[in-house]
Design a protein around this motif. Structure first.
Motif, PDB file in Angstrom:
ATOM      1  N   SER A  92      39.659  22.821 -12.504  1.00 60.42           N
ATOM      2  CA  SER A  92      39.346  21.457 -12.904  1.00 60.42           C
ATOM      3  C   SER A  92      38.868  20.631 -11.719  1.00 60.42           C
ATOM      4  N   ALA A  93      39.531  20.768 -10.570  1.00 56.72           N
ATOM      5  CA  ALA A  93      39.154  20.014  -9.378  1.00 56.72           C
ATOM      6  C   ALA A  93      37.762  20.418  -8.881  1.00 56.72           C
ATOM      7  N   ILE A  94      37.455  21.701  -8.921  1.00 52.75           N
ATOM      8  CA  ILE A  94      36.134  22.176  -8.509  1.00 52.75           C
ATOM      9  C   ILE A  94      35.066  21.604  -9.442  1.00 52.75           C
ATOM     10  N   CYS A  95      35.325  21.645 -10.728  1.00 52.96           N
ATOM     11  CA  CYS A  95      34.361  21.126 -11.701  1.00 52.96           C
ATOM     12  C   CYS A  95      34.148  19.619 -11.527  1.00 52.96           C
ATOM     13  N   ARG A  96      35.224  18.887 -11.244  1.00 52.98           N
ATOM     14  CA  ARG A  96      35.089  17.444 -10.989  1.00 52.98           C
ATOM     15  C   ARG A  96      34.237  17.199  -9.745  1.00 52.98           C
ATOM     16  N   ALA A  97      34.525  17.944  -8.681  1.00 56.22           N
ATOM     17  CA  ALA A  97      33.813  17.762  -7.416  1.00 56.22           C
ATOM     18  C   ALA A  97      32.328  18.107  -7.544  1.00 56.22           C
ATOM     19  N   LEU A  98      32.024  19.095  -8.369  1.00 58.49           N
ATOM     20  CA  LEU A  98      30.635  19.542  -8.537  1.00 58.49           C
ATOM     21  C   LEU A  98      29.964  18.918  -9.758  1.00 58.49           C
ATOM     22  N   ASP A  99      30.712  18.079 -10.480  1.00 56.59           N
ATOM     23  CA  ASP A  99      30.191  17.443 -11.693  1.00 56.59           C
ATOM     24  C   ASP A  99      29.572  18.484 -12.631  1.00 56.59           C
ATOM     25  N   CYS A 100      30.402  19.481 -12.969  1.00 60.37           N
ATOM     26  CA  CYS A 100      29.930  20.546 -13.841  1.00 60.37           C
ATOM     27  C   CYS A 100      31.025  20.917 -14.834  1.00 60.37           C
TER      28      CYS A 100
ATOM     29  N   LEU B  84      26.754  24.857  -5.350  1.00 54.80           N
ATOM     30  CA  LEU B  84      26.809  24.169  -4.062  1.00 54.80           C
ATOM     31  C   LEU B  84      25.399  23.920  -3.531  1.00 54.80           C
ATOM     32  N   ALA B  85      24.551  24.922  -3.602  1.00 51.47           N
ATOM     33  CA  ALA B  85      23.169  24.793  -3.121  1.00 51.47           C
ATOM     34  C   ALA B  85      22.417  23.717  -3.899  1.00 51.47           C
ATOM     35  N   GLU B  86      22.591  23.712  -5.229  1.00 53.10           N
ATOM     36  CA  GLU B  86      21.919  22.718  -6.069  1.00 53.10           C
ATOM     37  C   GLU B  86      22.341  21.297  -5.704  1.00 53.10           C
ATOM     38  N   ARG B  87      23.579  21.154  -5.235  1.00 50.62           N
ATOM     39  CA  ARG B  87      24.113  19.828  -4.936  1.00 50.62           C
ATOM     40  C   ARG B  87      24.068  19.483  -3.447  1.00 50.62           C
ATOM     41  N   GLY B  88      23.555  20.416  -2.655  1.00 51.47           N
ATOM     42  CA  GLY B  88      23.462  20.184  -1.222  1.00 51.47           C
ATOM     43  C   GLY B  88      24.831  20.009  -0.576  1.00 51.47           C
ATOM     44  N   MET B  89      25.820  20.728  -1.099  1.00 52.95           N
ATOM     45  CA  MET B  89      27.191  20.613  -0.598  1.00 52.95           C
ATOM     46  C   MET B  89      27.600  21.917   0.082  1.00 52.95           C
ATOM     47  N   THR B  90      28.391  21.805   1.133  1.00 48.34           N
ATOM     48  CA  THR B  90      28.878  22.996   1.821  1.00 48.34           C
ATOM     49  C   THR B  90      30.235  23.413   1.248  1.00 48.34           C
ATOM     50  N   LEU B  91      30.587  24.650   1.495  1.00 51.49           N
ATOM     51  CA  LEU B  91      31.890  25.155   1.083  1.00 51.49           C
ATOM     52  C   LEU B  91      32.997  24.385   1.807  1.00 51.49           C
ATOM     53  N   THR B  92      32.739  24.027   3.050  1.00 54.02           N
ATOM     54  CA  THR B  92      33.714  23.261   3.830  1.00 54.02           C
ATOM     55  C   THR B  92      33.960  21.897   3.203  1.00 54.02           C
ATOM     56  N   ARG B  93      32.894  21.224   2.785  1.00 52.10           N
ATOM     57  CA  ARG B  93      33.044  19.904   2.154  1.00 52.10           C
ATOM     58  C   ARG B  93      33.779  20.031   0.826  1.00 52.10           C
ATOM     59  N   LEU B  94      33.450  21.042   0.041  1.00 52.35           N
ATOM     60  CA  LEU B  94      34.149  21.253  -1.228  1.00 52.35           C
ATOM     61  C   LEU B  94      35.627  21.491  -0.970  1.00 52.35           C
TER      62      LEU B  94
END
Length: 76
Positions: free
Chosen positions: A58-66, A20-30
């Motif tokens: 799978s959804a988390i990996c898609r959202a984080l592109d990982c 999340l930190a690497e992608r500048g994304m919050t837990l709320t947004r995820l």
């Protein structure tokens, strides 16, 4: 389940916080993207999860592109 079972270390570490930190994304947004509550994502992030659905993973990996291996690693 006994208290001893609850303290058992799985040997798996979730790198959600780091990703999340690497992608500048919050837990709320995820949470919004994936459709999983912030509370449940927090449990996963803090290595307190007992299980995770493949669909959630799978959804988390898609959202984080990982890849799954980027998110879940074997703790030494």
């Amino acid at each position: 389940m006994s208290p001893a079972d609850e303290d058992e270390i799985t040997g798996i570490h979730c790198r959600l916080d780091e990703l999340l930190a690497e992608r500048g994304m919050t837990l709320t947004r995820l949470s919004e993207i994936v459709g999983v509550s912030v509370v449940n994502l927090s449990i996963l992030k803090n290595d307190r999860a007992r299980a995770i659905r493949y669909s959630t993973l799978s959804a988390i990996c898609r959202a984080l592109d990982c890849e799954v291996g980027d998110l879940l690693v074997h703790a030494v």
